[in-house]
Write an enzyme that holds these catalytic residues in place. Structure first.
Site, PDB file in Angstrom:
ATOM      1  N   LYS A 174       1.083  -1.809   0.027  1.00 44.88           N
ATOM      2  CA  LYS A 174       0.127  -0.038  -0.007  1.00 44.88           C
ATOM      3  C   LYS A 174       0.843   0.852   0.486  1.00 44.88           C
ATOM      4  CE  LYS A 174      -2.195   1.776   3.927  1.00 44.88           C
ATOM      5  NZ  LYS A 174      -1.388   3.320   4.915  1.00 44.88           N
ATOM      6  N   ASN A 175       2.074   0.897   0.382  1.00 46.34           N
ATOM      7  CA  ASN A 175       2.667   2.605   0.710  1.00 46.34           C
ATOM      8  C   ASN A 175       3.380   2.925   0.233  1.00 46.34           C
ATOM      9  OD1 ASN A 175       0.947   2.779   3.012  1.00 46.34           O
ATOM     10  ND2 ASN A 175       2.527   2.768   4.624  1.00 46.34           N
ATOM     11  N   ASP A 186       4.675   0.713  11.465  1.00 49.63           N
ATOM     12  CA  ASP A 186       3.267   0.320  11.235  1.00 49.63           C
ATOM     13  C   ASP A 186       3.447  -0.975  11.921  1.00 49.63           C
ATOM     14  OD1 ASP A 186       3.043   1.827   7.798  1.00 49.63           O
ATOM     15  OD2 ASP A 186       2.748   2.602  10.003  1.00 49.63           O
ATOM     16  N   CYS A 238      -5.377  12.080  11.795  1.00 53.96           N
ATOM     17  CA  CYS A 238      -6.085  11.092  11.373  1.00 53.96           C
ATOM     18  C   CYS A 238      -5.922  10.252  13.427  1.00 53.96           C
ATOM     19  CB  CYS A 238      -5.200  10.342  10.665  1.00 53.96           C
ATOM     20  SG  CYS A 238      -3.905   9.541  11.041  1.00 53.96           S
ATOM     21  N   ARG A 248      -8.310  -0.528   4.470  1.00 56.18           N
ATOM     22  CA  ARG A 248      -7.837   0.887   4.274  1.00 56.18           C
ATOM     23  C   ARG A 248      -6.475  -0.150   3.323  1.00 56.18           C
ATOM     24  NH1 ARG A 248      -6.279   4.917   7.430  1.00 56.18           N
ATOM     25  NH2 ARG A 248      -4.694   5.614   5.552  1.00 56.18           N
ATOM     26  N   ARG A 267      -0.761  14.372  11.924  1.00 59.27           N
ATOM     27  CA  ARG A 267      -0.074  14.632  11.492  1.00 59.27           C
ATOM     28  C   ARG A 267       0.458  15.573  10.395  1.00 59.27           C
ATOM     29  NH1 ARG A 267      -1.395   9.215   9.085  1.00 59.27           N
ATOM     30  NH2 ARG A 267       0.604   9.210   8.332  1.00 59.27           N
TER      31      ARG A 267
END
Ligand code: EPZ
Length: 418
Positions: free
Chosen positions: A22-23, A305, A116, A397, A121
């Site tokens: 994803k990243n 993460d 978030c 997500r 952020r």
């Protein structure tokens, strides 16, 4: 709202293929607006953040087409340099579009992507990097007006190796005449993947993976057909699932060298971990042992993460583990629900002290952020009895049909309407 109903106690074992990262894909999607030709991203993960990003690209004029795991982007239609608030707020990664929009159109208007669950952020480093390239930036009432008409190559120094800010500068500088240098750049594998993608389009970027990146601007970039790297966080999450349930797993489509900090911790907990060329195999001990301490840090430190997932593993390990979250200021939101499942965790600021318990019990819990939600799923798999994890749209997500993957590995987990 959807949830996962989980009946704990089953060992997670078998073979699974890991999704693309994803990243890596999110900044690559942003960079896909830079070239004059079509982009094909193969093995594109089927996750909500990718759809959200593709939707934003569509609104900016770049047609995106999803077909059987391939994402096609035609950037020819890019004509909007304004990203309205409702788009910016959809996903935080919308800020990754600031650099490429400026790189292509020399103008951009965005709003603050907003915080978030894991932190406020800020984007000060993104703006500092772009100002170093000659972008004039005026912030007014939450709207950021960027004028890049006099943009030029420049020297950027980051006070903190921000992943997104590093990637934004790489994309903004790819078409700028001259050589831009980024000092104290982020060194994550996904930054290297972005470099490789830009170079696949004819760009000239070098040094990604080190703290000094050089971007030599080119006149134009062409289309490319690209496969992103595997998702080291999705891989680490599945390894934790097997570790916490006394199972045995073999992952394919992984890069063992991206998992060194995670596999080191799992070995410290008593797991047998064997690296192949593009596989990782783990066999769990009868009962996990506590790791002495885990500190999250920018790469090559332990990835933030994976903190929530390792904290969940510590909950059922023998002994006491100490976890310090150094990257985000509010990334222990999963602790409260883990305690409701019977975990013994003490939090003081960014430090969690986990005293392992013989077992957790099933409970109805709520995901509050992507990785915290994944950690609750892991805890539910290891718990005795039935759990429901609510708000799994947050888990969707970043994980491709997580319940299907875990079911194929022996887990009893079902997607339910709540
Ligand atoms: C990327 O976020 C990842 N997201 C995050 O993954 C990951 O946790 C993070 O890097 C760190 O590895 C994507 O790549 C889409 P940062 P990013 O800028 O770029 C502070 C997940 O779960 N900071 O390296 O936003 C910031 O507040 C997600 O997959 C500033 O102060 O991370 C944080 O404390 C979560 N000013 C720290 O730096 C800035 O301008 C790290 O942020 C930018 C960041």
């Amino acid at each position: 709202m959807e949830g996962f109903r989980v009946i704990g106690g089953e060992k997670i074992r078998g073979k699974a293929r890991v999704q693309s990262a994803k990243n890596a894909v999110l900044p690559i999607l942003a960079a896909a607006i830079l070239p004059e030709g079509e982009i094909v991203i193969r093995d594109c993960p089927d996750i909500r953040d990718v759809y959200a990003m593709a939707g934003i690209l569509g609104k900016l004029g770049c047609a995106c087409q999803w077909n059987a795991g391939k994402m096609r982007i035609d950037p020819a239609g890019l004509h909007h340099w304004e990203m309205p608030d409702e788009l910016s707020k959809q996903i935080r990664s919308s800020i990754f579009l600031l650099g490429p929009i400026l790189g292509r159109l020399r103008r951009a208007t965005v709003t603050y992507p907003g915080g978030c669950e894991i932190g406020i952020r800020p984007i000060d480093l993104h703006l500092k990097g772009l100002r170093a390239l000659g972008v004039s930036i005026v912030e007014d009432g939450g709207v950021i007006y960027c004028d890049g008409m006099s943009m030029r190559a420049g020297d950027v120094y980051f006070d903190y190796p921000s992943v997104g800010a590093t990637e934004n500068v790489m994309m903004a500088a790819a078409l700028l005449p001259g050589v831009t240098t980024v000092h104290n750049a982020a060194r994550e594998p996904e930054v290297i993947d972005l470099q490789d993608f830009i170079n696949a389009m004819g760009g000239r970027v070098r040094g990604a993976g080190t703290q000094l990146i050089e971007i030599e601007g080119v006149k134009a970039l062409h289309g490319a057909d690209y496969t992103p790297i595997p998702d080291r966080i999705a891989a680490g999450t599945l390894l934790c699932a097997a570790a916490m349930t006394g199972g045995e797993i073999e992952l394919t489509n992984v890069r063992p060298w991206d998992l060194v900090p995670v596999c080191d911790k799992l070995r410290e907990m008593g797991c047998r971990v064997i690296d192949g060329r593009s596989t990782v195999a783990l066999a769990a001990p009868e009962r996990l042992r506590a790791f002495s301490q885990l500190q999250t840090n920018p790469h090559p430190g332990f990835p933030t993460d994976m903190q929530a997932q390792m904290l969940a593993a510590a909950c059922v390990a023998e002994g006491t583990s100490v976890i310090v979250e150094n990257v985000f200021e509010n990334r222990l939101t999963h602790v409260a629900d883990l305690c409701r499942m019977g975990a013994d965790i003490r939090v003081n600021g960014r430090t969690a002290v986990v005293t392992g318990v013989p077992g957790l019990h099933g409970m109805t819990v709520s995901a509050r952020d992507l990785r915290g939600g994944a950690a609750l799923v892991l805890a539910a798999l290891a718990a005795k009895g039935e759990s429901t994890v609510e708000h799994i749209e947050l888990v969707d997500r970043g994980y491709e049909r997580l319940e299907e993957t875990l079911t194929a590995l022996g887990g009893k987990i079902f997607r339910v309407q709540r």
